[in-house]
Design a protein around this motif. Structure first.
Motif, short mmCIF file in Angstrom:
data_model
loop_
_atom_site.label_atom_id
_atom_site.label_comp_id
_atom_site.label_asym_id
_atom_site.label_seq_id
_atom_site.Cartn_x
_atom_site.Cartn_y
_atom_site.Cartn_z
N VAL A 38 17.47 -34.82 23.12
CA VAL A 38 17.92 -33.57 22.53
C VAL A 38 19.43 -33.67 22.34
N GLU A 39 19.88 -33.35 21.13
CA GLU A 39 21.31 -33.36 20.82
C GLU A 39 21.60 -32.11 20.01
N ASP A 40 22.34 -31.19 20.61
CA ASP A 40 22.60 -29.88 19.99
C ASP A 40 21.26 -29.23 19.63
N ASP A 41 21.01 -29.01 18.34
CA ASP A 41 19.76 -28.37 17.93
C ASP A 41 18.77 -29.38 17.34
N LYS A 42 18.93 -30.66 17.69
CA LYS A 42 18.07 -31.71 17.14
C LYS A 42 17.17 -32.30 18.22
N ILE A 43 15.96 -32.65 17.85
CA ILE A 43 15.05 -33.40 18.70
C ILE A 43 14.97 -34.80 18.10
N ILE A 44 15.24 -35.81 18.90
CA ILE A 44 15.26 -37.19 18.43
C ILE A 44 14.18 -37.98 19.13
N LEU A 45 13.32 -38.62 18.34
CA LEU A 45 12.28 -39.50 18.88
C LEU A 45 12.74 -40.94 18.69
N GLN A 46 12.54 -41.76 19.72
CA GLN A 46 12.93 -43.16 19.64
C GLN A 46 11.90 -43.99 20.39
N LYS A 47 11.52 -45.11 19.83
CA LYS A 47 10.60 -46.01 20.50
C LYS A 47 11.22 -46.40 21.84
N TYR A 48 10.46 -46.24 22.92
CA TYR A 48 10.98 -46.51 24.26
C TYR A 48 11.21 -48.00 24.46
N ASN A 49 12.38 -48.33 24.98
CA ASN A 49 12.72 -49.71 25.29
C ASN A 49 13.49 -49.72 26.60
N PRO A 50 12.82 -50.04 27.72
CA PRO A 50 13.50 -49.98 29.01
C PRO A 50 14.66 -50.95 29.12
N GLY A 51 14.72 -51.96 28.28
CA GLY A 51 15.83 -52.90 28.30
C GLY A 51 17.12 -52.30 27.79
N LYS A 52 17.08 -51.09 27.27
CA LYS A 52 18.28 -50.46 26.73
C LYS A 52 18.99 -49.58 27.75
N ALA A 53 18.61 -49.68 29.02
CA ALA A 53 19.27 -48.89 30.06
C ALA A 53 20.64 -49.49 30.36
N CYS A 54 21.61 -48.63 30.59
CA CYS A 54 22.96 -49.05 30.92
C CYS A 54 22.96 -49.82 32.23
N ALA A 55 23.61 -50.97 32.24
CA ALA A 55 23.67 -51.81 33.44
C ALA A 55 24.46 -51.15 34.57
N LYS A 59 21.52 -45.11 32.60
CA LYS A 59 21.15 -44.13 31.58
C LYS A 59 20.67 -44.81 30.30
N ILE A 60 19.70 -44.18 29.65
CA ILE A 60 19.24 -44.63 28.34
C ILE A 60 19.61 -43.54 27.36
N THR A 61 20.54 -43.84 26.46
CA THR A 61 20.97 -42.86 25.47
C THR A 61 21.00 -43.53 24.10
N PRO A 62 20.93 -42.73 23.04
CA PRO A 62 21.03 -43.32 21.70
C PRO A 62 22.39 -43.99 21.45
N GLU A 63 23.41 -43.63 22.26
CA GLU A 63 24.75 -44.18 22.08
C GLU A 63 24.96 -45.50 22.81
#
Length: 94
Positions: A38-55, A59-63
């Motif tokens: 959720v970002e402001d008034d938007k709902i964002i769907l993203q294919k889950y990829n556990p490898g994208k977690a911050c080392a 956290k897993i974020t679109p950024e």
């Protein structure tokens, strides 16, 4: 954000259908997990990829960004923490 001109209604169980064309483009198969952001008034769907977690933060974020040929993933906060530690412990000492 770019509109693609597709509108879907939410059914009585709160479900929506993701059009086949979009599932093909984003390589989403049946039973693939999707993350919801959720970002402001938007709902964002993203294919889950556990490898994208911050080392650093976990956290897993679109950024999140990947570095070192994809070996290191950092969130904006993780980048901030790492830069601070590098500046404090390694780059400032002469």
């Amino acid at each position: 954000m770019k509109s693609i001109g597709i509108v879907r209604k939410v059914d009585e169980l709160g479900r929506i259908v993701i059009p086949r064309e979009l599932r093909r483009v984003f390589d989403i198969e049946i039973k693939d997990p999707l993350e919801i952001f959720v970002e402001d008034d938007k709902i964002i769907l993203q294919k889950y990829n556990p490898g994208k977690a911050c080392a650093i933060t976990g956290k897993i974020t679109p950024e999140n960004k990947t570095f070192g040929n994809g070996d290191l993933t950092l969130s904006p906060k993780g980048i901030e923490i790492l830069l601070h530690e590098l500046n404090t412990n390694y780059l400032v000492k002469s």
